[in-house]
Enzyme design. Structure first.
Site, PDB file in Angstrom:
ATOM      1  N   CYS A 116      82.798  61.406  54.536  1.00  0.00           N
ATOM      2  CA  CYS A 116      84.157  61.920  54.288  1.00  0.00           C
ATOM      3  C   CYS A 116      85.088  61.729  55.485  1.00  0.00           C
ATOM      4  CB  CYS A 116      84.095  63.383  53.883  1.00  0.00           C
ATOM      5  SG  CYS A 116      83.146  63.621  52.381  1.00  0.00           S
ATOM      6  N   HIS A 257      90.649  66.830  55.046  1.00  0.00           N
ATOM      7  CA  HIS A 257      89.767  66.295  54.001  1.00  0.00           C
ATOM      8  C   HIS A 257      89.653  67.336  52.890  1.00  0.00           C
ATOM      9  CE1 HIS A 257      86.444  64.764  51.825  1.00  0.00           C
ATOM     10  NE2 HIS A 257      85.588  65.676  52.271  1.00  0.00           N
ATOM     11  N   ASN A 287      86.772  66.101  45.395  1.00  0.00           N
ATOM     12  CA  ASN A 287      86.462  65.484  46.691  1.00  0.00           C
ATOM     13  C   ASN A 287      86.163  63.996  46.457  1.00  0.00           C
ATOM     14  OD1 ASN A 287      85.313  64.539  49.045  1.00  0.00           O
ATOM     15  ND2 ASN A 287      83.959  66.296  49.348  1.00  0.00           N
TER      16      ASN A 287
HETATM   17  N1  COA Z   1      78.707  77.006  38.509  1.00  0.00           N
HETATM   18  C1  COA Z   1      78.267  78.280  38.462  1.00  0.00           C
HETATM   19  N2  COA Z   1      77.458  78.785  39.385  1.00  0.00           N
HETATM   20  C2  COA Z   1      77.078  77.996  40.395  1.00  0.00           C
HETATM   21  C3  COA Z   1      77.482  76.663  40.501  1.00  0.00           C
HETATM   22  C4  COA Z   1      78.329  76.175  39.482  1.00  0.00           C
HETATM   23  N3  COA Z   1      78.809  74.899  39.494  1.00  0.00           N
HETATM   24  N4  COA Z   1      76.954  76.117  41.605  1.00  0.00           N
HETATM   25  C5  COA Z   1      76.219  77.074  42.190  1.00  0.00           C
HETATM   26  N5  COA Z   1      76.282  78.202  41.447  1.00  0.00           N
HETATM   27  C6  COA Z   1      75.627  79.475  41.700  1.00  0.00           C
HETATM   28  C7  COA Z   1      74.420  79.370  42.601  1.00  0.00           C
HETATM   29  O1  COA Z   1      73.279  79.003  41.853  1.00  0.00           O
HETATM   30  C8  COA Z   1      74.335  80.759  43.152  1.00  0.00           C
HETATM   31  O2  COA Z   1      73.737  81.570  42.203  1.00  0.00           O
HETATM   32  P1  COA Z   1      72.714  82.730  42.664  1.00  0.00           P
HETATM   33  O3  COA Z   1      73.550  83.670  43.497  1.00  0.00           O
HETATM   34  O4  COA Z   1      72.271  83.313  41.365  1.00  0.00           O
HETATM   35  O5  COA Z   1      71.654  82.046  43.432  1.00  0.00           O
HETATM   36  C9  COA Z   1      75.793  81.191  43.274  1.00  0.00           C
HETATM   37  O6  COA Z   1      76.536  80.320  42.405  1.00  0.00           O
HETATM   38  C10 COA Z   1      76.332  81.069  44.658  1.00  0.00           C
HETATM   39  O7  COA Z   1      75.945  79.806  45.182  1.00  0.00           O
HETATM   40  P2  COA Z   1      76.408  79.315  46.568  1.00  0.00           P
HETATM   41  O8  COA Z   1      75.808  77.974  46.854  1.00  0.00           O
HETATM   42  O9  COA Z   1      76.229  80.412  47.553  1.00  0.00           O
HETATM   43  O10 COA Z   1      77.984  79.143  46.285  1.00  0.00           O
HETATM   44  P3  COA Z   1      79.124  78.834  47.289  1.00  0.00           P
HETATM   45  O11 COA Z   1      80.153  79.863  47.209  1.00  0.00           O
HETATM   46  O12 COA Z   1      78.596  78.437  48.632  1.00  0.00           O
HETATM   47  O13 COA Z   1      79.765  77.542  46.624  1.00  0.00           O
HETATM   48  C11 COA Z   1      79.842  75.185  47.022  1.00  0.00           C
HETATM   49  C12 COA Z   1      79.005  76.345  46.505  1.00  0.00           C
HETATM   50  C13 COA Z   1      78.969  73.934  46.914  1.00  0.00           C
HETATM   51  C14 COA Z   1      81.055  75.050  46.140  1.00  0.00           C
HETATM   52  C15 COA Z   1      80.265  75.472  48.487  1.00  0.00           C
HETATM   53  O14 COA Z   1      79.140  75.869  49.240  1.00  0.00           O
HETATM   54  C16 COA Z   1      80.886  74.296  49.134  1.00  0.00           C
HETATM   55  O15 COA Z   1      81.935  73.834  48.720  1.00  0.00           O
HETATM   56  N6  COA Z   1      80.269  73.793  50.210  1.00  0.00           N
HETATM   57  C17 COA Z   1      80.772  72.633  50.895  1.00  0.00           C
HETATM   58  C18 COA Z   1      80.408  71.417  50.133  1.00  0.00           C
HETATM   59  C19 COA Z   1      81.192  70.231  50.570  1.00  0.00           C
HETATM   60  O16 COA Z   1      82.312  70.356  50.983  1.00  0.00           O
HETATM   61  N7  COA Z   1      80.605  69.042  50.456  1.00  0.00           N
HETATM   62  C20 COA Z   1      81.237  67.833  50.823  1.00  0.00           C
HETATM   63  C21 COA Z   1      81.396  67.817  52.297  1.00  0.00           C
HETATM   64  S1  COA Z   1      82.390  66.578  52.827  1.00  0.00           S
END
Ligand code: COA
Length: 332
Positions: A116, A257, A287
């Site tokens: 990214c 980004h 993204n």
């Molecule tokens: N829909 C519904 N629930 C979801 C889900 C979805 N698409 N994806 C994950 N969950 C659930 C998880 O299973 C978890 O459930 P649990 O509490 O029962 O275990 C809960 O939501 C929380 O998951 P978590 O991973 O803690 O969520 P989060 O708030 O961290 O959001 C991302 C997840 C991936 C959106 C977030 O971590 C993120 O954006 N991270 C950065 C990723 C990124 O930018 N990548 C590219 C980098 S350049």
């Protein structure tokens, strides 16, 4: 070596494929909801290619728009740099494919891998070619077809990514007060295990087994990426502002980004940037990896937010980990 010259972005072109993948579509594919995706990421829809359309195709469309805006021919370029994590194939490079599709005779180029952060890394490389006098016109492209490496049964990753491309042309700036000002980049390879695609490379060449184990898809520890992104993006932005004697309130336009709306807002708040300076278009594109920053520049231009003379702070973070910050004054 000749004396360094000031460098500016003289043109910008972007392209996304027409097909939309909305949160409502994803609700039918995995256990998720529009509300969860919108609240946790800010994304409402993304654009996805049809079968047979590759990264070079998006890159060429973006490149053509930038060339048309500048009113020059492809062969007027000296070099084409393509930042991408989804090249059409391992080799030849996507830069070679773009050069050929554009008919850019006598032009050289190469791909740059920084996930990214690839657009900002390539922007610095291209700037230095022009700054040293080695080249007069360099095209920098950020392009990715993330849908080609996403597991659409994995709700943690499939909701985030989209496909898209952006291209800029770098040239000497005739006005010393406009153009590129400074870059800071860093990599932290200890974060490699938080965001990666394990299969298909020399470590795990593609076999039936690697495909069965879904090693050809993006694997991500979302929370680790989130925390690193906010902390490190903020740190590099603070550094670049400080060493140039610029206050956060002086920034006219902040383009980070577009990985997650919460990452962008948390970074902007920590930096104490003016809220109206923050550009967000992740709702429309998701993204797009190397494509997000030029796409957000285009959104800012269309919304009248990015004007000649504006002081712009760019920030990126990506797999690697890679992270970067760039300062410039918009030149047209
Ligand atoms: N829909 C519904 N629930 C979801 C889900 C979805 N698409 N994806 C994950 N969950 C659930 C998880 O299973 C978890 O459930 P649990 O509490 O029962 O275990 C809960 O939501 C929380 O998951 P978590 O991973 O803690 O969520 P989060 O708030 O961290 O959001 C991302 C997840 C991936 C959106 C977030 O971590 C993120 O954006 N991270 C950065 C990723 C990124 O930018 N990548 C590219 C980098 S350049």
């Amino acid at each position: 070596m000749s004396q360094l010259v000031r460098v500016k972005i003289s043109a910008l072109g972007t392209y996304v494929p027409p097909r939309l993948l909305t949160n409502a579509d994803l609700e039918k594919m995995v256990e998720t909801s529009d509300q969860w995706i919108t609240e946790r990421t800010g994304i409402r829809e993304r654009h996805i290619v049809d079968k047979g359309v590759a990264t070079s195709d998006l890159a060429v469309e973006a490149a053509k728009k930038a060339l048309a805006q500048r009113g020059i021919d492809p062969s007027d370029l000296d070099a084409i740099l393509v930042g991408t994590v989804t090249p059409d194939m391992f080799f030849p490079s996507t830069a070679c494919l773009v050069q050929n599709k554009l008919g850019a005779k006598g032009v050289w180029g190469f791909d740059l891998s920084a996930a990214c952060s690839a657009f900002l890394y390539a922007l610095q490389v291209g700037t230095q070619f022009v700054a040293t006098g080695a080249h007069k016109r360099v095209m920098v492209i950020g392009a990715d077809v993330m849908s080609s490496i996403i597991d659409y049964t994995d709700r943690a990753t499939c909701i985030i990514f989209g496909d898209g491309a952006g291209a800029v042309i770098l040239e000497p700036a005739e006005n010393d007060s406009l153009g590129m000002i400074d870059f800071i980049h860093e990599v932290d390879g200890s974060g490699g295990c938080s965001l990666y695609m394990p299969g298909g490379g020399s470590l795990n060449p593609s076999t039936h087994e690697t495909v069965d184990q879904k090693m050809h898809y993006v694997h991500q520890d979302g929370q680790a990426v989130f925390k690193f992104a906010v902390r490190k993006q903020t740190e590099l932005c603070e550094k670049i502002l400080e060493r140039n004697g610029i206050k956060a309130s002086d920034i006219d336009v902040f383009i980070a980004h577009q990985a997650n709306k919460r990452i962008i807002n948390a970074t902007a708040e920590r930096l104490a940037l003016r809220p109206e300076s923050v550009v967000i278009n992740i709702d429309r594109y998701g993204n797009t990896t190397a494509g997000t920053i030029p796409l957000a520049m285009d959104t800012a231009r269309q919304e009248g937010k990015l004007k000649k003379g504006d002081l712009v702070l760019l920030a990126s973070v990506g797999a690697g980990f890679t992270v970067g910050a760039t300062l410039l004054r918009w030149a047209y």
